[in-house]
Design a protein around this motif. Structure first.
Motif, PDB file in Angstrom:
ATOM      1  N   ALA A   1       0.844  -1.193   0.000  1.00  0.00           N
ATOM      2  CA  ALA A   1       0.000   0.000   0.000  1.00  0.00           C
ATOM      3  C   ALA A   1       0.877   1.239   0.000  1.00  0.00           C
ATOM      4  N   ALA A   2       0.396   2.292  -0.704  1.00  0.00           N
ATOM      5  CA  ALA A   2       1.118   3.565  -0.758  1.00  0.00           C
ATOM      6  C   ALA A   2       0.711   4.412   0.438  1.00  0.00           C
ATOM      7  N   VAL A   3       1.596   4.537   1.423  1.00  0.00           N
ATOM      8  CA  VAL A   3       1.312   5.282   2.646  1.00  0.00           C
ATOM      9  C   VAL A   3       1.994   6.652   2.550  1.00  0.00           C
ATOM     10  N   PRO A   4       1.214   7.791   2.546  1.00  0.00           N
ATOM     11  CA  PRO A   4       1.833   9.121   2.459  1.00  0.00           C
ATOM     12  C   PRO A   4       2.737   9.383   3.666  1.00  0.00           C
ATOM     13  N   VAL A   5       3.928   9.927   3.400  1.00  0.00           N
ATOM     14  CA  VAL A   5       4.855  10.229   4.490  1.00  0.00           C
ATOM     15  C   VAL A   5       5.295  11.686   4.486  1.00  0.00           C
ATOM     16  N   ALA A   6       5.107  12.401   3.356  1.00  0.00           N
ATOM     17  CA  ALA A   6       5.538  13.798   3.292  1.00  0.00           C
ATOM     18  C   ALA A   6       4.886  14.476   2.101  1.00  0.00           C
ATOM     19  N   TRP A   7       4.833  15.811   2.190  1.00  0.00           N
ATOM     20  CA  TRP A   7       4.291  16.619   1.098  1.00  0.00           C
ATOM     21  C   TRP A   7       5.292  17.733   0.792  1.00  0.00           C
ATOM     22  N   MET A   8       5.374  18.132  -0.465  1.00  0.00           N
ATOM     23  CA  MET A   8       6.240  19.238  -0.855  1.00  0.00           C
ATOM     24  C   MET A   8       5.372  20.342  -1.441  1.00  0.00           C
ATOM     25  N   ALA A   9       5.518  21.576  -0.901  1.00  0.00           N
ATOM     26  CA  ALA A   9       4.737  22.706  -1.380  1.00  0.00           C
ATOM     27  C   ALA A   9       5.062  23.008  -2.829  1.00  0.00           C
ATOM     28  N   GLY A  10       4.000  23.451  -3.559  1.00  0.00           N
ATOM     29  CA  GLY A  10       4.170  23.799  -4.955  1.00  0.00           C
ATOM     30  C   GLY A  10       4.158  25.294  -5.174  1.00  0.00           C
ATOM     31  N   ALA A  11       4.328  25.691  -6.420  1.00  0.00           N
ATOM     32  CA  ALA A  11       4.383  27.114  -6.761  1.00  0.00           C
ATOM     33  C   ALA A  11       3.067  27.817  -6.463  1.00  0.00           C
ATOM     34  N   GLN A  12       1.936  27.092  -6.637  1.00  0.00           N
ATOM     35  CA  GLN A  12       0.638  27.707  -6.406  1.00  0.00           C
ATOM     36  C   GLN A  12       0.473  28.126  -4.937  1.00  0.00           C
ATOM     37  N   MET A  13       0.911  27.279  -4.024  1.00  0.00           N
ATOM     38  CA  MET A  13       0.818  27.600  -2.609  1.00  0.00           C
ATOM     39  C   MET A  13       1.730  28.778  -2.266  1.00  0.00           C
ATOM     40  N   VAL A  14       2.897  28.778  -2.812  1.00  0.00           N
ATOM     41  CA  VAL A  14       3.827  29.875  -2.544  1.00  0.00           C
ATOM     42  C   VAL A  14       3.263  31.186  -3.065  1.00  0.00           C
ATOM     43  N   THR A  15       2.650  31.154  -4.257  1.00  0.00           N
ATOM     44  CA  THR A  15       2.063  32.359  -4.840  1.00  0.00           C
ATOM     45  C   THR A  15       0.925  32.891  -3.973  1.00  0.00           C
ATOM     46  N   THR A  16       0.075  31.991  -3.481  1.00  0.00           N
ATOM     47  CA  THR A  16      -1.053  32.394  -2.633  1.00  0.00           C
ATOM     48  C   THR A  16      -0.561  33.034  -1.343  1.00  0.00           C
ATOM     49  N   LEU A  17       0.398  32.414  -0.714  1.00  0.00           N
ATOM     50  CA  LEU A  17       0.929  32.955   0.537  1.00  0.00           C
ATOM     51  C   LEU A  17       1.571  34.323   0.319  1.00  0.00           C
ATOM     52  N   LEU A  18       2.280  34.475  -0.766  1.00  0.00           N
ATOM     53  CA  LEU A  18       2.894  35.768  -1.056  1.00  0.00           C
ATOM     54  C   LEU A  18       1.841  36.848  -1.284  1.00  0.00           C
ATOM     55  N   ARG A  19       0.753  36.486  -2.002  1.00  0.00           N
ATOM     56  CA  ARG A  19      -0.304  37.455  -2.250  1.00  0.00           C
ATOM     57  C   ARG A  19      -0.967  37.892  -0.954  1.00  0.00           C
ATOM     58  N   GLN A  20      -1.248  36.933  -0.060  1.00  0.00           N
ATOM     59  CA  GLN A  20      -1.859  37.272   1.227  1.00  0.00           C
ATOM     60  C   GLN A  20      -0.927  38.139   2.072  1.00  0.00           C
ATOM     61  N   LEU A  21       0.349  37.810   2.023  1.00  0.00           N
ATOM     62  CA  LEU A  21       1.313  38.583   2.800  1.00  0.00           C
ATOM     63  C   LEU A  21       1.388  40.018   2.292  1.00  0.00           C
ATOM     64  N   ARG A  22       1.401  40.182   0.957  1.00  0.00           N
ATOM     65  CA  ARG A  22       1.460  41.534   0.398  1.00  0.00           C
ATOM     66  C   ARG A  22       0.211  42.334   0.770  1.00  0.00           C
ATOM     67  N   GLN A  23      -0.969  41.641   0.766  1.00  0.00           N
ATOM     68  CA  GLN A  23      -2.212  42.318   1.133  1.00  0.00           C
ATOM     69  C   GLN A  23      -2.180  42.763   2.589  1.00  0.00           C
ATOM     70  N   MET A  24      -1.724  41.888   3.458  1.00  0.00           N
ATOM     71  CA  MET A  24      -1.626  42.240   4.871  1.00  0.00           C
ATOM     72  C   MET A  24      -0.663  43.407   5.076  1.00  0.00           C
ATOM     73  N   GLN A  25       0.445  43.391   4.331  1.00  0.00           N
ATOM     74  CA  GLN A  25       1.404  44.477   4.465  1.00  0.00           C
ATOM     75  C   GLN A  25       0.827  45.797   3.969  1.00  0.00           C
ATOM     76  N   SER A  26       0.012  45.723   2.878  1.00  0.00           N
ATOM     77  CA  SER A  26      -0.555  46.950   2.321  1.00  0.00           C
ATOM     78  C   SER A  26      -1.589  47.573   3.247  1.00  0.00           C
ATOM     79  N   GLN A  27      -2.241  46.737   4.095  1.00  0.00           N
ATOM     80  CA  GLN A  27      -3.245  47.264   5.012  1.00  0.00           C
ATOM     81  C   GLN A  27      -2.635  47.709   6.339  1.00  0.00           C
ATOM     82  N   ASN A  28      -1.375  47.522   6.506  1.00  0.00           N
ATOM     83  CA  ASN A  28      -0.682  48.010   7.697  1.00  0.00           C
ATOM     84  C   ASN A  28      -1.357  47.558   8.989  1.00  0.00           C
ATOM     85  N   MET A  29      -1.572  46.251   9.168  1.00  0.00           N
ATOM     86  CA  MET A  29      -2.228  45.759  10.368  1.00  0.00           C
ATOM     87  C   MET A  29      -1.197  45.657  11.491  1.00  0.00           C
ATOM     88  N   TYR A  30      -1.263  46.585  12.404  1.00  0.00           N
ATOM     89  CA  TYR A  30      -0.371  46.555  13.546  1.00  0.00           C
ATOM     90  C   TYR A  30      -1.054  47.263  14.706  1.00  0.00           C
TER      91      TYR A  30
END
Length: 686
Positions: free
Chosen positions: A112-141
């Motif tokens: 049986a194929a038992v999952p042991v690890a996952w590797m992030a892809g470009a789509q996830m990295v792009t989404t996280l970067l977009r959210q981070l830029r949005q948070m930075q633009s709104q100056n939440m502090y």
């Protein structure tokens, strides 16, 4: 040979051990064997053995590294990876360019194929970067704006933030924190501004209508009035307190109008007749359907018989329960013919005598139940046409002078419709309550025949009196009989028979659980006291709602009684048993304990009564009964006399779980609404 193991202590300087060690060193370094035996007879690894073990481990590590980091162990699917690997090996599968993951890593375990690890892809990295830029633009502090616990900068550079006191601030708008809002009265809506003191809404939004709600102060109302041509604040007659708000001037020179809030947190528009002699506020159409008439018809226990006292000394539901001006207690005994002209207006429901009537208590109970369920309330008019100590024959139309029961009932109905129309409403009689039986006639079949004829005769006339489209239904209360009566007159069984044979009739339940007489003025032999009548009203609310909403109601009643030897198993049915978890119980804290809880089997001795299931009761007799003895009775025979209670009573009941509103107000009745088993006589079968 010197290389013979021995047990000399370690360390040892004996010549033989020196020679042994020299020979063993040569064996360790130069032998191709993987093991050797030391001086203490312990088997250990030679250099060749250690090299072999290391090579094996390096091969395993190389396999893992190769499977993870080279294309040799990258496969298009799990199935392909399993086919190309062996037990314990690893492989990976690509997830595609649109996935947030680039690879999923598996291990082949037992095929049986038992999952042991996952590797992030470009789509996830792009989404996280977009959210981070949005948070930075709104100056939440936290410390970006003085006084803000959590500021946010909008796209147009306007600051929106939560204040330290719990309020909300935005450009050109400040909503104060809840601690700054005083207690307010308001309807149940989506809260925009709500008091933290009592949870009432001051400003709200109704998602059903798309309209907003606000409680205006007199200054605001005066300002609005000045803009429409009148600078005065309209006046609504009566002492209503904070429950009446936003009064407006007359509409068409007929009404004063206002918004009102009742005790159930329901809000509605109400009208007051400008030319009326009363201060009554009646809900305006089209918020609700026709006003409902709660008519009670019968002998003294239906009305004010017995002068049983009064517990309620104000009108608890002035916006939704009414009686009539011009008649005491919204009731009339048949000794006097009621003049319609004297019924000039509605008044908030209250018995203006020394007694409380079942009609008044019923409108209280129905409104309370609606409030508990959060229902809009159409409003209820209480009316009673009654005549003490009268048999059924006195309640037919066109009775002789001094017996104006039917005519009085029709007058109440006609005036209900006419007065409702003056407020822009209609009025209908859904269900009439029948409370009579102590005056007979006697005999089960005789009573049932006369009662059936009465309903066939009067119900069409009641329907015509209001001009309503639907036929009138009847809820029959099973008579409790007088303590002074020499024996059972079987009217209770005739009432049961009529309810079972007529589709428009329903047996509401028994009356033996309602106390006789007033706790403050003393007991009675037949008349229900004020506490009992308030209890009746709350019980009737369940009956009425089931009849109106579902077209059905069954009291707690037997459907079979089966005799086996000296044991009788009785099965019950009833609407109160339908809710999940509801079941039969023995009342141990309200109705005084009765011999065998009210069960009797003439000619035999009952030795035990036990509840054996949610709907079943087992009656155990001292001995098997004779062949001709087959009648089981409940609450029929007279039991021990207890002050304030009928002698014909029982303790079998179903607790609804619905809390008693009157109990919470301090009235001495059970803390939850209960439905008791009817008085019955039934033939057992085998």
């Amino acid at each position: 040979m010197a290389t013979i193991p021995n047990n000399d202590p370690v360390p040892s300087n004996a010549p033989r051990n020196l020679k042994f060690n020299a020979e063993k060193m040569d064996e360790i370094v130069n032998s191709q064997d993987v093991n050797y035996t030391d001086r203490l007879n312990v088997v250990r690894k030679t250099w060749a053995g250690m090299e072999a073990d290391t090579a094996e481990k390096l091969a395993e590590i190389d396999t893992i590294i190769t499977s993870l980091d080279t294309a040799n162990f990258t496969f298009s699917s799990e199935a392909a990876g399993l086919a190309a690997t062996t037990e314990g090996q690893y492989f990976r599968t690509p997830q595609g360019p649109e996935s947030e993951l680039s690879f999923i890593y598996y291990q082949n375990i037992a095929g049986a194929a038992v999952p042991v690890a996952w590797m992030a892809g470009a789509q996830m990295v792009t989404t996280l970067l977009r959210q981070l830029r949005q948070m930075q633009s709104q100056n939440m502090y936290r410390d970006g704006v003085a006084g803000f616990a959590f500021p946010v900068l909008s796209a147009d550079k306007r600051v929106v933030g939560v204040l330290n006191d719990g309020g909300l601030s935005a450009a050109y708008l400040t909503v104060p924190g809840t601690a700054d809002i005083p207690p307010r009265d308001g309807p149940t809506l989506v809260a925009i501004v709500k008091s933290s003191a009592d949870g009432r809404i001051g400003i709200g939004y109704n998602p059903d209508t798309g309209l907003a709600f606000a409680l205006l102060d007199d200054d605001s109302i005066a300002y609005i009035a000045s803009k429409i041509g009148d600078s005065s604040v309209p006046n609504i007659r009566g002492i209503w307190g904070a429950r009446v708000f936003s009064p407006r001037h007359a509409q068409g020179d007929v009404f004063n109008t206002a918004s009102v809030l009742d005790k159930g947190a329901r809000t509605f528009e109400a009208r007051q007749l400008i030319s009326g002699g009363q201060n009554t506020l009646v809900m305006a159409a089209p918020l609700a359907t026709a006003i409902r008439i709660v008519l009670v018809y019968g002998q003294s226990n239906a009305g004010l018989g017995g002068s049983t006292g009064r517990v309620v000394n104000d009108a608890p539901w002035p916006f939704s329960t009414w009686g009539f001006a011009g008649v005491n207690g919204s009731s009339q005994q048949g000794t006097v013919q009621l003049a319609g002209a004297t019924l000039t207006d509605f008044v908030p429901a209250l018995d203006y005598t020394t007694a409380q009537s079942p009609a008044i208590c019923s409108v209280y109970g129905i409104t309370q139940r609606n409030a508990e369920l959060g229902r809009d309330d159409p409003g209820y008019i209480a009316a009673t046409a009654w005549h003490g100590s009268q048999p059924i024959t006195s309640f037919f139309p066109n009775a002789t002078s001094g017996f104006w029961n039917y005519e009085n009932a029709v007058t109440f109905l006609q005036r209900s419709a006419a007065l409702a129309a003056s407020y822009g409403r209609s009025a209908v009689l859904d269900v009439m309550q029948w409370i009579q039986g102590e005056a007979g006639p006697t005999g089960r079949e005789n009573y049932a025949t006369q009662l059936n004829n009465l309903f066939t005769t009067i119900l069409p006339g009641f329907k015509a009196a209001t001009g309503q489209a639907d036929a009138v239904k009847v809820a029959i209360w099973q008579t409790n009989m007088s303590k002074a009566a020499s024996g059972e007159n079987y009217a209770s069984q005739g009432q049961w028979d009529v309810a079972k044979t007529r589709a428009d009739c329903f047996l509401a339940g028994p009356m033996y659980q309602f106390k006789l007489g007033d706790e403050s003025t003393g007991p009675s032999t037949v008349h229900t006291g004020p506490e009992g009548r308030l209890m009746l009203g709350e019980t009737y609310a369940d009956v009425y709602s089931s009849i109106v909403d579902k077209g059905a109601w069954k009291p707690v009643q037997p459907v079979s009684a089966v005799l086996t030897g000296n044991v009788i198993d009785v099965t019950f049915e009833g609407t109160p048993l339908d809710p999940f978890g509801a079941k039969l119980a023995i009342d141990s804290d309200w109705v005084p304990d009765t011999l065998n809880h009210g069960f009797s089997f003439p000619g035999s001795v009952v030795s035990n009564v036990a509840i054996t299931g949610p709907r079943t009761v087992r009656i155990t007799l001292a001995a098997a009964p004779s062949v001709g003895n087959r009648t089981l009775r409940y609450a029929i025979d007279a039991f021990s006399d207890v002050t304030y209670w009928p002698t014909r009573r029982g303790n079998l009941m179903v607790a609804s779980g619905r809390k008693s509103w009157w109990n919470r107000q301090g009235v001495n009745i059970p803390d939850a609404v209960r439905h008791y088993a009817i008085r019955f006589e039934i033939t057992v079968t085998e």
